[in-house]
Design a protein around this motif. Structure first.
Motif, mmCIF file in Angstrom:
data_model
loop_
_atom_site.group_PDB
_atom_site.id
_atom_site.type_symbol
_atom_site.label_atom_id
_atom_site.label_comp_id
_atom_site.label_asym_id
_atom_site.label_seq_id
_atom_site.Cartn_x
_atom_site.Cartn_y
_atom_site.Cartn_z
ATOM 1 N N SER A 122 17.866 -26.837 -6.792
ATOM 2 C CA SER A 122 18.714 -26.899 -8.154
ATOM 3 C C SER A 122 17.782 -27.150 -8.490
ATOM 4 O O SER A 122 16.605 -28.116 -8.407
ATOM 5 N N GLY A 123 18.129 -27.482 -10.507
ATOM 6 C CA GLY A 123 17.635 -28.300 -11.621
ATOM 7 C C GLY A 123 17.454 -29.186 -10.864
ATOM 8 O O GLY A 123 16.125 -30.406 -11.152
ATOM 9 N N ASP A 124 18.181 -30.070 -10.709
ATOM 10 C CA ASP A 124 18.620 -31.903 -10.506
ATOM 11 C C ASP A 124 17.088 -32.029 -9.389
ATOM 12 O O ASP A 124 16.567 -33.104 -9.338
ATOM 13 N N LEU A 125 16.321 -30.958 -8.036
ATOM 14 C CA LEU A 125 15.897 -31.100 -7.223
ATOM 15 C C LEU A 125 14.644 -31.344 -7.598
ATOM 16 O O LEU A 125 13.815 -31.662 -7.496
ATOM 17 N N LYS A 126 14.225 -30.070 -8.628
ATOM 18 C CA LYS A 126 13.229 -30.083 -9.354
ATOM 19 C C LYS A 126 12.830 -31.235 -10.079
ATOM 20 O O LYS A 126 11.816 -31.374 -10.606
ATOM 21 N N CYS A 127 13.326 -31.383 -11.080
ATOM 22 C CA CYS A 127 13.615 -33.030 -11.846
ATOM 23 C C CYS A 127 12.993 -34.140 -10.974
ATOM 24 O O CYS A 127 12.379 -34.579 -11.396
ATOM 25 N N TRP A 128 13.437 -34.256 -9.737
ATOM 26 C CA TRP A 128 13.251 -35.663 -8.976
ATOM 27 C C TRP A 128 12.134 -34.910 -8.697
ATOM 28 O O TRP A 128 11.142 -36.078 -8.163
ATOM 29 N N GLN A 129 11.484 -34.182 -7.739
ATOM 30 C CA GLN A 129 10.650 -34.476 -7.399
ATOM 31 C C GLN A 129 9.038 -34.238 -8.576
ATOM 32 O O GLN A 129 8.319 -34.792 -8.269
ATOM 33 N N SER A 130 9.049 -33.535 -9.904
ATOM 34 C CA SER A 130 8.546 -33.600 -11.007
ATOM 35 C C SER A 130 8.862 -35.204 -11.216
ATOM 36 O O SER A 130 7.042 -35.549 -11.389
ATOM 37 N N PHE A 131 9.832 -36.334 -11.315
ATOM 38 C CA PHE A 131 9.582 -37.885 -11.056
ATOM 39 C C PHE A 131 8.831 -37.840 -10.187
ATOM 40 O O PHE A 131 7.654 -39.533 -10.334
ATOM 41 N N VAL A 132 8.713 -37.812 -9.006
ATOM 42 C CA VAL A 132 7.697 -38.693 -8.038
ATOM 43 C C VAL A 132 6.770 -37.934 -8.018
ATOM 44 O O VAL A 132 5.514 -38.745 -7.332
ATOM 45 N N TRP A 133 6.262 -36.519 -8.021
ATOM 46 C CA TRP A 133 5.044 -36.528 -8.704
ATOM 47 C C TRP A 133 3.997 -36.849 -9.988
ATOM 48 O O TRP A 133 3.404 -37.614 -9.900
ATOM 49 N N LYS A 134 4.936 -37.868 -10.818
ATOM 50 C CA LYS A 134 4.759 -38.706 -12.023
ATOM 51 C C LYS A 134 4.009 -39.670 -11.824
ATOM 52 O O LYS A 134 3.144 -40.455 -11.878
ATOM 53 N N ILE A 135 5.236 -39.898 -10.625
ATOM 54 C CA ILE A 135 5.366 -41.418 -10.332
ATOM 55 C C ILE A 135 3.859 -41.511 -9.147
ATOM 56 O O ILE A 135 2.865 -42.616 -9.253
ATOM 57 N N ASP A 136 3.051 -40.201 -7.919
ATOM 58 C CA ASP A 136 2.501 -40.700 -7.377
ATOM 59 C C ASP A 136 1.123 -40.697 -8.598
ATOM 60 O O ASP A 136 -0.434 -41.277 -8.109
ATOM 61 N N ALA A 137 1.366 -40.062 -9.461
ATOM 62 C CA ALA A 137 -0.027 -39.758 -10.430
ATOM 63 C C ALA A 137 -0.184 -40.882 -11.097
ATOM 64 O O ALA A 137 -1.707 -41.540 -11.239
ATOM 65 N N ILE A 138 0.818 -41.866 -11.666
ATOM 66 C CA ILE A 138 0.428 -43.249 -11.997
ATOM 67 C C ILE A 138 -0.102 -43.862 -10.716
ATOM 68 O O ILE A 138 -0.354 -44.999 -11.443
#
Length: 295
Positions: free
Chosen positions: A178-194
């Motif tokens: 779903s779109g909600d899961l896509k947004c979540w995954q993008s956030f996890v990747w963002k936190i991992d990059a930081i």
């Protein structure tokens, strides 16, 4: 065998490297090989980072900083520890994991990408387990952006001596995204990059959340009251699809008492031992991302 003479493949998980070197070594069994290199570990799970095994593998390889960043999920766990895991810090084995594998809705076995398996076999003559495929709750490949696979018979422990090309059959880790899961995954990747580029920022998120939610107090009853107040807002912000994906308790048709993630983290009278999976803190940060400046 001198591990320092061998190099990990790009983004190869440390435990995958250990398994691959065993297969090249000629030893008759995995545990004998491990003992030869000063390791003895029968539990090689994808998100096990606090252990003497991980520490010894990191120490054996040439560049500690590069090894931690490129061949493990350690950087994300700085969020749970609340401090930087410095390149000179050799205390990974002093932390302990909480027993949480059964608490999540997402799959926690070893994951692989079909295109990565094909590419790796052509390039290196073998497949291997990629570290970024093991980031908790992530369901797409960081390179190809296709859905990751899990074994039909899940590979939960690399002590079973299985590399990706040896898995008999695969299933996608998610059938509907779903779109909600896509947004979540993008956030996890963002936190991992930081966590790789600005580790102090990620390590500080835990402390900022505690301050932001008013939970920096000693009184357990007061913390519990605050958690009872905030938890409905936390659940609403994540939404039913995402919260069920992250936390298994929300998928149960019958529950013994009401699930309260905040209370389990901050107001549990039976104080849990060990470091929580970072996904708990990522979920709170996702809820409070605007106030944390993480949008």
């Amino acid at each position: 065998m001198n591990l320092a003479l061998f190099r990990a493949f790009p983004n190869e998980h440390l435990f995958s490297l250990l398994l691959r070197l065993y297969k090249l070594s000629g030893y008759g069994d995995f545990i004998t090989f491990q003992k030869n290199v000063g390791i003895q570990d029968r539990f090689l799970h994808a998100n096990k980072v606090f252990s003497s095994t991980a520490e010894k593998l990191i120490t054996h390889l040439e560049d500690r900083d590069e090894t931690i960043k490129a061949h493990s999920v350690v950087p994300l766990w700085q969020m749970s520890v609340g401090q930087i895991i410095d390149v000179e810090d050799t205390r990974l084995q002093l932390f302990n994991h909480m027993n949480e594998q059964q608490l999540f809705g997402f799959d926690t076995s070893w994951h692989s990408c079909k295109k990565c398996r094909q590419d790796d076999l052509v390039t290196y003559g073998t497949s291997y387990w990629h570290a970024k495929h093991q980031l908790p709750s992530v369901f797409e490949c960081y390179k190809h952006h296709c859905t990751l696979d899990k074994g039909v018979e899940p590979v939960k422990n690399l002590f079973t001596e299985i590399l990706p090309h040896q898995v008999v059959a695969w299933n996608p880790v998610l059938s509907r995204i779903s779109g909600d899961l896509k947004c979540w995954q993008s956030f996890v990747w963002k936190i991992d990059a930081i966590s790789h580029n600005q580790p102090s920022t990620v390590a500080d998120i835990k402390h900022r959340l505690i301050e932001l939610l008013g939970l920096n107090i000693q009184s357990l009853p007061k913390r519990k009251a605050i958690c009872e107040l905030h938890n409905p807002h936390f659940e609403s912000a994540l939404g039913p699809v995402l919260i069920k994906y992250i936390f298994r308790d929300y998928t149960r048709s019958t529950q013994r008492g009401k699930t309260n993630i905040l209370s389990s983290m901050f107001a549990n009278i039976h104080k849990a031992q060990g470091v929580r999976n970072p996904i708990y803190w990522v979920a709170l940060a996702y809820w409070q991302r605007a106030k944390l400046g993480l949008n």
